[in-house]
Design a protein around this motif. Structure first.
Motif, PDB file in Angstrom:
ATOM      1  N   HIS A 179       2.525  24.574 -10.594  1.00  0.00           N
ATOM      2  CA  HIS A 179       1.190  24.234 -10.096  1.00  0.00           C
ATOM      3  C   HIS A 179       1.313  23.273  -8.918  1.00  0.00           C
ATOM      4  O   HIS A 179       2.253  22.480  -8.854  1.00  0.00           O
ATOM      5  CB  HIS A 179       0.353  23.595 -11.203  1.00  0.00           C
ATOM      6  CG  HIS A 179      -0.023  24.529 -12.291  1.00  0.00           C
ATOM      7  ND1 HIS A 179       0.844  24.915 -13.278  1.00  0.00           N
ATOM      8  CD2 HIS A 179      -1.184  25.187 -12.507  1.00  0.00           C
ATOM      9  CE1 HIS A 179       0.233  25.761 -14.089  1.00  0.00           C
ATOM     10  NE2 HIS A 179      -0.996  25.948 -13.642  1.00  0.00           N
ATOM     11  N   PRO A 180       0.362  23.298  -8.013  1.00  0.00           N
ATOM     12  CA  PRO A 180       0.413  22.357  -6.892  1.00  0.00           C
ATOM     13  C   PRO A 180       0.172  20.934  -7.374  1.00  0.00           C
ATOM     14  O   PRO A 180      -0.622  20.690  -8.274  1.00  0.00           O
ATOM     15  CB  PRO A 180      -0.701  22.806  -5.953  1.00  0.00           C
ATOM     16  CG  PRO A 180      -1.571  23.710  -6.768  1.00  0.00           C
ATOM     17  CD  PRO A 180      -0.757  24.224  -7.921  1.00  0.00           C
ATOM     18  N   VAL A 181       0.904  20.009  -6.780  1.00  0.00           N
ATOM     19  CA  VAL A 181       0.744  18.593  -7.103  1.00  0.00           C
ATOM     20  C   VAL A 181      -0.458  18.084  -6.302  1.00  0.00           C
ATOM     21  O   VAL A 181      -0.527  18.271  -5.085  1.00  0.00           O
ATOM     22  CB  VAL A 181       2.000  17.793  -6.754  1.00  0.00           C
ATOM     23  CG1 VAL A 181       1.800  16.308  -7.029  1.00  0.00           C
ATOM     24  CG2 VAL A 181       3.201  18.323  -7.515  1.00  0.00           C
ATOM     25  N   GLU A 182      -1.380  17.459  -7.007  1.00  0.00           N
ATOM     26  CA  GLU A 182      -2.566  16.928  -6.344  1.00  0.00           C
ATOM     27  C   GLU A 182      -2.692  15.456  -6.686  1.00  0.00           C
ATOM     28  O   GLU A 182      -2.513  15.054  -7.821  1.00  0.00           O
ATOM     29  CB  GLU A 182      -3.815  17.687  -6.783  1.00  0.00           C
ATOM     30  CG  GLU A 182      -3.796  19.140  -6.341  1.00  0.00           C
ATOM     31  CD  GLU A 182      -5.035  19.894  -6.757  1.00  0.00           C
ATOM     32  OE1 GLU A 182      -5.968  19.275  -7.338  1.00  0.00           O
ATOM     33  OE2 GLU A 182      -5.082  21.110  -6.511  1.00  0.00           O
ATOM     34  N   LEU A 183      -3.026  14.683  -5.681  1.00  0.00           N
ATOM     35  CA  LEU A 183      -3.206  13.258  -5.867  1.00  0.00           C
ATOM     36  C   LEU A 183      -4.654  12.962  -6.137  1.00  0.00           C
ATOM     37  O   LEU A 183      -5.541  13.363  -5.381  1.00  0.00           O
ATOM     38  CB  LEU A 183      -2.753  12.519  -4.595  1.00  0.00           C
ATOM     39  CG  LEU A 183      -2.740  11.006  -4.662  1.00  0.00           C
ATOM     40  CD1 LEU A 183      -1.742  10.521  -5.713  1.00  0.00           C
ATOM     41  CD2 LEU A 183      -2.374  10.439  -3.305  1.00  0.00           C
ATOM     42  N   ALA A 205       0.838  -1.208   0.000  1.00  0.00           N
ATOM     43  CA  ALA A 205       0.000   0.000   0.000  1.00  0.00           C
ATOM     44  C   ALA A 205       0.869   1.253   0.000  1.00  0.00           C
ATOM     45  O   ALA A 205       0.561   2.234  -0.696  1.00  0.00           O
ATOM     46  CB  ALA A 205      -0.930   0.000   1.204  1.00  0.00           C
ATOM     47  N   LEU A 206       1.952   1.228   0.762  1.00  0.00           N
ATOM     48  CA  LEU A 206       2.872   2.370   0.772  1.00  0.00           C
ATOM     49  C   LEU A 206       3.510   2.550  -0.598  1.00  0.00           C
ATOM     50  O   LEU A 206       3.643   3.678  -1.087  1.00  0.00           O
ATOM     51  CB  LEU A 206       3.940   2.193   1.845  1.00  0.00           C
ATOM     52  CG  LEU A 206       3.463   2.176   3.281  1.00  0.00           C
ATOM     53  CD1 LEU A 206       4.632   1.934   4.231  1.00  0.00           C
ATOM     54  CD2 LEU A 206       2.732   3.457   3.649  1.00  0.00           C
ATOM     55  N   HIS A 207       3.892   1.446  -1.224  1.00  0.00           N
ATOM     56  CA  HIS A 207       4.497   1.503  -2.553  1.00  0.00           C
ATOM     57  C   HIS A 207       3.512   2.077  -3.575  1.00  0.00           C
ATOM     58  O   HIS A 207       3.878   2.938  -4.388  1.00  0.00           O
ATOM     59  CB  HIS A 207       4.963   0.110  -2.987  1.00  0.00           C
ATOM     60  CG  HIS A 207       5.518   0.074  -4.363  1.00  0.00           C
ATOM     61  ND1 HIS A 207       6.767   0.564  -4.674  1.00  0.00           N
ATOM     62  CD2 HIS A 207       4.984  -0.364  -5.523  1.00  0.00           C
ATOM     63  CE1 HIS A 207       6.972   0.434  -5.963  1.00  0.00           C
ATOM     64  NE2 HIS A 207       5.908  -0.140  -6.507  1.00  0.00           N
ATOM     65  N   GLU A 208       2.269   1.630  -3.528  1.00  0.00           N
ATOM     66  CA  GLU A 208       1.246   2.136  -4.455  1.00  0.00           C
ATOM     67  C   GLU A 208       1.025   3.633  -4.264  1.00  0.00           C
ATOM     68  O   GLU A 208       0.878   4.376  -5.239  1.00  0.00           O
ATOM     69  CB  GLU A 208      -0.060   1.378  -4.254  1.00  0.00           C
ATOM     70  CG  GLU A 208      -0.028  -0.039  -4.764  1.00  0.00           C
ATOM     71  CD  GLU A 208      -1.279  -0.832  -4.395  1.00  0.00           C
ATOM     72  OE1 GLU A 208      -2.302  -0.212  -4.051  1.00  0.00           O
ATOM     73  OE2 GLU A 208      -1.215  -2.071  -4.445  1.00  0.00           O
ATOM     74  N   ARG A 209       0.984   4.074  -3.021  1.00  0.00           N
ATOM     75  CA  ARG A 209       0.771   5.502  -2.755  1.00  0.00           C
ATOM     76  C   ARG A 209       1.958   6.324  -3.232  1.00  0.00           C
ATOM     77  O   ARG A 209       1.793   7.391  -3.822  1.00  0.00           O
ATOM     78  CB  ARG A 209       0.510   5.716  -1.264  1.00  0.00           C
ATOM     79  CG  ARG A 209       0.200   7.150  -0.860  1.00  0.00           C
ATOM     80  CD  ARG A 209      -0.948   7.796  -1.634  1.00  0.00           C
ATOM     81  NE  ARG A 209      -2.184   7.080  -1.547  1.00  0.00           N
ATOM     82  CZ  ARG A 209      -3.253   7.487  -0.888  1.00  0.00           C
ATOM     83  NH1 ARG A 209      -3.236   8.622  -0.228  1.00  0.00           N
ATOM     84  NH2 ARG A 209      -4.353   6.768  -0.893  1.00  0.00           N
ATOM     85  N   GLU A 236       4.285  10.021  -7.349  1.00  0.00           N
ATOM     86  CA  GLU A 236       5.279  10.239  -8.402  1.00  0.00           C
ATOM     87  C   GLU A 236       4.599  10.515  -9.738  1.00  0.00           C
ATOM     88  O   GLU A 236       5.008  11.417 -10.480  1.00  0.00           O
ATOM     89  CB  GLU A 236       6.212   9.034  -8.510  1.00  0.00           C
ATOM     90  CG  GLU A 236       7.156   8.909  -7.342  1.00  0.00           C
ATOM     91  CD  GLU A 236       7.915   7.588  -7.321  1.00  0.00           C
ATOM     92  OE1 GLU A 236       7.677   6.728  -8.206  1.00  0.00           O
ATOM     93  OE2 GLU A 236       8.738   7.414  -6.415  1.00  0.00           O
ATOM     94  N   ASP A 237       3.559   9.746 -10.044  1.00  0.00           N
ATOM     95  CA  ASP A 237       2.806   9.961 -11.281  1.00  0.00           C
ATOM     96  C   ASP A 237       2.144  11.340 -11.288  1.00  0.00           C
ATOM     97  O   ASP A 237       2.158  12.041 -12.307  1.00  0.00           O
ATOM     98  CB  ASP A 237       1.752   8.871 -11.473  1.00  0.00           C
ATOM     99  CG  ASP A 237       2.351   7.502 -11.741  1.00  0.00           C
ATOM    100  OD1 ASP A 237       3.551   7.425 -12.067  1.00  0.00           O
ATOM    101  OD2 ASP A 237       1.614   6.504 -11.615  1.00  0.00           O
ATOM    102  N   ALA A 238       1.562  11.728 -10.159  1.00  0.00           N
ATOM    103  CA  ALA A 238       0.922  13.047 -10.064  1.00  0.00           C
ATOM    104  C   ALA A 238       1.952  14.152 -10.263  1.00  0.00           C
ATOM    105  O   ALA A 238       1.689  15.150 -10.946  1.00  0.00           O
ATOM    106  CB  ALA A 238       0.227  13.193  -8.708  1.00  0.00           C
ATOM    107  N   TYR A 239       3.136  13.977  -9.698  1.00  0.00           N
ATOM    108  CA  TYR A 239       4.202  14.972  -9.836  1.00  0.00           C
ATOM    109  C   TYR A 239       4.604  15.117 -11.304  1.00  0.00           C
ATOM    110  O   TYR A 239       4.757  16.233 -11.808  1.00  0.00           O
ATOM    111  CB  TYR A 239       5.407  14.563  -8.988  1.00  0.00           C
ATOM    112  CG  TYR A 239       6.592  15.456  -9.172  1.00  0.00           C
ATOM    113  CD1 TYR A 239       6.638  16.704  -8.566  1.00  0.00           C
ATOM    114  CD2 TYR A 239       7.667  15.072  -9.969  1.00  0.00           C
ATOM    115  CE1 TYR A 239       7.721  17.540  -8.742  1.00  0.00           C
ATOM    116  CE2 TYR A 239       8.745  15.900 -10.151  1.00  0.00           C
ATOM    117  CZ  TYR A 239       8.779  17.133  -9.536  1.00  0.00           C
ATOM    118  OH  TYR A 239       9.840  17.965  -9.723  1.00  0.00           O
ATOM    119  N   ARG A 240       4.749  13.989 -11.992  1.00  0.00           N
ATOM    120  CA  ARG A 240       5.182  14.021 -13.398  1.00  0.00           C
ATOM    121  C   ARG A 240       4.159  14.691 -14.316  1.00  0.00           C
ATOM    122  O   ARG A 240       4.523  15.323 -15.302  1.00  0.00           O
ATOM    123  CB  ARG A 240       5.457  12.602 -13.889  1.00  0.00           C
ATOM    124  CG  ARG A 240       6.758  12.060 -13.390  1.00  0.00           C
ATOM    125  CD  ARG A 240       7.098  10.724 -14.067  1.00  0.00           C
ATOM    126  NE  ARG A 240       8.143  10.061 -13.334  1.00  0.00           N
ATOM    127  CZ  ARG A 240       7.941   9.153 -12.380  1.00  0.00           C
ATOM    128  NH1 ARG A 240       6.725   8.771 -12.085  1.00  0.00           N
ATOM    129  NH2 ARG A 240       8.945   8.607 -11.742  1.00  0.00           N
TER     130      ARG A 240
END
Length: 118
Positions: A108-112, A89-93, A98-102
């Motif tokens: 702009h703010p990074v949003e999950l 679960a930690l790895h998935e989060r 990382e995907d949201a950041y990319r």
């Protein structure tokens, strides 16, 4: 449980007022650690020993700039060893962040995107 003295931790980035953070995630990891300790998830001694081991394992070339990376690794270790969260679960989060950041445009703010409630 008595309140820990985070300023007693060697290497903690701080100024004359208290801990300092270069990124919001660092403050969040710091606060989460204090909350989990207050709730009895681990003792402060366990926390300090786990963090110290992570820092020591980084070796003598570690200049202290990765302090909160060690902090987060120690926190993840305790959380998974206490079965408060699965390592998967930690790895998935982490991957989701990382995907949201990319995909976030610079400035702009990074949003999950957490998706629908489960």
């Amino acid at each position: 449980m008595s309140a820990p003295d985070p300023l007693a931790l060697p290497g903690l980035p701080r100024d004359e007022i208290g801990p300092v953070f270069a990124e919001p995630w660092q403050a969040q990891a710091f606060a989460l650690t204090l909350q989990l300790h207050e709730r009895g998830a681990f003792s402060w001694k366990e926390w300090a020993e786990t963090l110290a081991r992570r820092i020591k394992d980084a070796g003598p070339t570690d200049d202290g700039s990765r302090y909160y990376e060690h902090w987060l690794a120690a926190l993840e270790e305790l959380v998974t060893s206490r079965q408060l969260a699965a390592s998967s679960a930690l790895h998935e989060r982490r991957k989701a962040w990382e995907d949201a950041y990319r995909r976030t445009p610079h400035g702009h703010p990074v949003e999950l995107d957490v998706g629908p409630a489960r």
